[in-house]
Enzyme design. Sequence first.
Site, PDB file in Angstrom:
ATOM      1  NE  ARG A 170      85.584  -8.875 126.094  1.00 54.35           N
ATOM      2  CZ  ARG A 170      85.692  -7.561 126.325  1.00 54.35           C
ATOM      3  NH1 ARG A 170      86.652  -7.101 127.117  1.00 54.35           N
ATOM      4  NH2 ARG A 170      84.839  -6.720 125.795  1.00 54.35           N
ATOM      5  CB  SER A 220      80.145 -10.274 122.109  1.00 53.16           C
ATOM      6  OG  SER A 220      81.014 -10.148 121.019  1.00 53.16           O
ATOM      7  CD  GLU A 290      83.828 -11.356 124.166  1.00 54.90           C
ATOM      8  OE1 GLU A 290      82.945 -10.917 124.931  1.00 54.90           O
ATOM      9  OE2 GLU A 290      84.310 -10.691 123.241  1.00 54.90           O
TER      10      GLU A 290
END
Length: 298
Positions: A170, A220, A290
């Site tokens: 990420r 998410s 995230e």
Amino acid sequence: MNNLQTQFPHIAIKLNEPLSKYTYTKTGGEADVFVMPKTIEEAQEVVAYCHQNKIPLTILGNGSNLIIKDGGIRGVILHLDLLQTIERNNTQIIAMSGAKLIDTAKFALDESLSGLEFACGIPGSIGGALHMNAGAYGGEISDVLEAATVLTQTGELKKLKRSELKAAYRFSTIAEKNYIVLDATFSLALEEKNLIQAKMDELTAAREAKQPLEYPSCGSVFKRPPGHFAGKLIQDSGLQGHIIGGAQVSLKHAGFIVNIGGATATDYMNLIAYVQKTVREKFDVELETEVKIIGEDK
């Protein structure tokens, strides 16, 4: 700043545009100025103008892994949704920033090119996917990314090779340097279409079984903490189903927060903070978001 419509009469520009129309959570305040370029040249013009006039600039892709605060965003929003072309060049695919990742994976399938199967259910845009090195089910964008065309914050056009596109979980060079993605080139491999389709069907079934696709959400919410799974920690903290306002920790997957009706961005952020606090107190684990959170409080 409102004189952008006079400065760029050939570019689609809206004032005080509600951003809840553009986010998967269906939340968010207004953009002062909302710009929708149809070409790379138009995007470059606006970026350079904002830099020269010290106007705050925010890039908006598909709004899928994003929470925009209820006070909205000051300055200019550059929405790249109209840059959607996807083309093939031998075993490579070139997709523009606003192209959907799902559509790019489907294009690869139609061309019998393998490598983007993991992306068949990721709802983001190409630009957003490169920015956060999106991934799922063992695959990441960086696995197949060969090159990218970007704009710097000054409006300078740059071509980045694979070696310049460092990526991790990420994370990407693009995010680190705050580049604006214009297009991406993916190196794929020829494969029988039925085998690609079978893999996509398998991943789609897994996604539908585990994820709360029936509600608006930002995907998410938390990164995977080392040695743990965020969803499991949240579930074991007794938070599954917990509600603040119109936001709920999903009953289907505790790693997701869904809009069960009338949620605000503040509801989302309050629930995220509550989940982080509870998991920290119970397991001494810090959950890092995230999802990207931008904008101003109301």
